[in-house]
Design a protein around this motif. Structure first.
Motif: not given
Length: 419
Positions: A202-204, A288-289, A196-197, A116-117
């Motif tokens: 953050t991007v979305f 963000s991570g 990574v998550a 999923i990641l």
């Protein structure tokens, strides 16, 4: 028939089915904690249902792959989006093979989040079909990319089993120096996954808000006659620009939390039109991570490994060690063929040389050498259990750096654009 439209729908379907399957695997595993109240056969039923959903997700993922292939006219491996979706699909193929052998729902509880990641990370990148340049129009490329992805997929399953082993055997009540050191490194491994998550979230979030910053960067080039030419290129950011491209001018920036201008410029040694944007992506990933990890720690009030550890009670760690080794042993020859041998044949055809010390080539070799050492130490020196599991975790972190870190930090022939 609109193959690309079908492909897009199949991708979303696969992602949704993987998420449902993960939740079902969690129910199957956590249910062991209450097996005195829940019949064992009922728990096995949840595991079977979870496997059905993960298999349906894989079927939808295969539909995505082949319909995109039909719509694009070439195997979908030409950009970061396509390669990462291929890697996610390969992880599910590897997981399905190993699940059929060992029948362990616990493996699904760790392998599904990894899939999923990765496919969520893939969705961060541009998804438009891109025509293949002549050097990519080769059957050797197909063998190279699919072999590398499948080999790395088995390494990913080996990582999942190795991480589970470490979480299972780590004693969080032990306060000795060696135990604390092991706990810190295990927590760091979980932190890397959360980085990574956090980056994906953050991007979305900024993409959904329609955020954009635009710069003009000057680039000095030399034409065929040896004359210098000064050109300008537009660089667009989807994340607030903490760092701007080297030698660039600001066109427009949407303010964010009072940030209406970059804090600093990318260093001069970071060449390339996307260098500043990639450095900006790395910074946002870590920020963000770290925030996400801090929130999870605040909510749990203990290390995340200590939260997961009780869920693994009753699991035989020797089984996890065996699964991890078996996955890596299967993946190693596949990776050797795909990432090295087929890659060198294709490189000779495309660029006229077998080896060029491109950053991705170097890190593929480092990955191969590391897993060679893993197999040597396990088979010749008897490194089982704790040592073997740490090597499986470290090995996949090297794979992740080869896939993500090299792409974002080091420019080369295999690099794709950042966010």
């Amino acid at each position: 028939m609109n193959w690309l439209s079908i492909s897009s729908g199949a991708f979303i379907t696969a992602f949704a089915l993987y998420c449902v399957a993960f939740l079902l695997y969690v129910i199957a595993v956590i249910g062991r904690k209450w097996k005195n109240r829940e019949p064992e056969g009922h728990l096995r039923k949840w595991g079977r249902i979870a496997f059905v959903f993960s298999s349906l997700g894989l079927a939808a993922h295969l539909v995505f792959f082949f319909t995109r292939w039909a719509g694009a006219g070439h195997i979908p491996t030409s950009n970061m989006y396509e390669f990462l979706t291929l890697l996610g699909m390969s992880i599910m193929i590897a997981f399905t093979i190993l699940f059929a052998i060992y029948r362990s729902p616990l493996l699904g509880m760790f392998a599904l989040p990894l899939t999923i990641l990765i496919i969520a990370y893939a969705a961060v990148f541009p998804q438009e079909v891109q025509p293949l340049v002549p050097s990519l129009q080769s059957n050797w490329l197909r063998l190279h990319v699919t072999g590398a992805a499948l080999g790395e997929a088995f390494f990913a399953v080996g990582f999942a089993a190795g991480l589970m082993y470490l979480l299972r055997v780590t004693d969080y009540n032990d306060k000795s120096a060696s135990a604390r050191r092991s706990q810190r490194w295990l927590e760091f491994s979980l932190y890397v996954l959360i980085v990574v998550a956090g980056f994906i979230i953050t991007v979305f979030a900024f993409r959904g808000a329609g955020y954009e910053a635009v710069f003009l960067q000057e680039k000095l080039s030399i034409d065929a006659r040896g004359n210098e030419q000064l050109t300008t290129q537009t660089v667009e950011y989807q994340l607030p620009p903490i760092v701007k491209p080297h030698a660039s001018e600001t066109v427009s920036i949407q303010p964010f939390l009072g940030l209406d201008r970059p804090l600093f410029e990318a260093p001069g040694w970071m060449n390339g039109v996307n260098a500043g944007r990639k450095l900006n992506t790395v910074i946002w990933s870590v920020l963000s991570g770290t925030i996400l990890y801090g929130l999870l720690r605040l909510l749990a009030r203990k290390p995340l490994g200590a939260v997961i550890h009780p869920l693994l009670d009753g699991i035989d760690p020797d089984d996890l060690d065996e699964i991890s080794y078996r996955a890596i042993a299967i993946g190693f020859p596949i990776f050797t063929l795909g990432a090295l041998i087929f890659a060198m044949i294709w490189a000779e055809q495309a660029w006229g040389r077998f080896w060029g010390w491109d950053p991705k080539e170097v890190w593929a070799l480092i990955t191969w050498l590391f897993y060679s050492a893993y197999l040597h130490l396990r088979l010749s020196r008897g490194w089982h259990g704790l040592k073997s599991s740490w090597l499986s975790v470290i090995g996949f972190l090297i794979v992740m750096f080869t896939l993500i870190g090299v792409n974002l930090i080091i420019a080369g022939l295999h690099s794709y654009a950042g966010v």
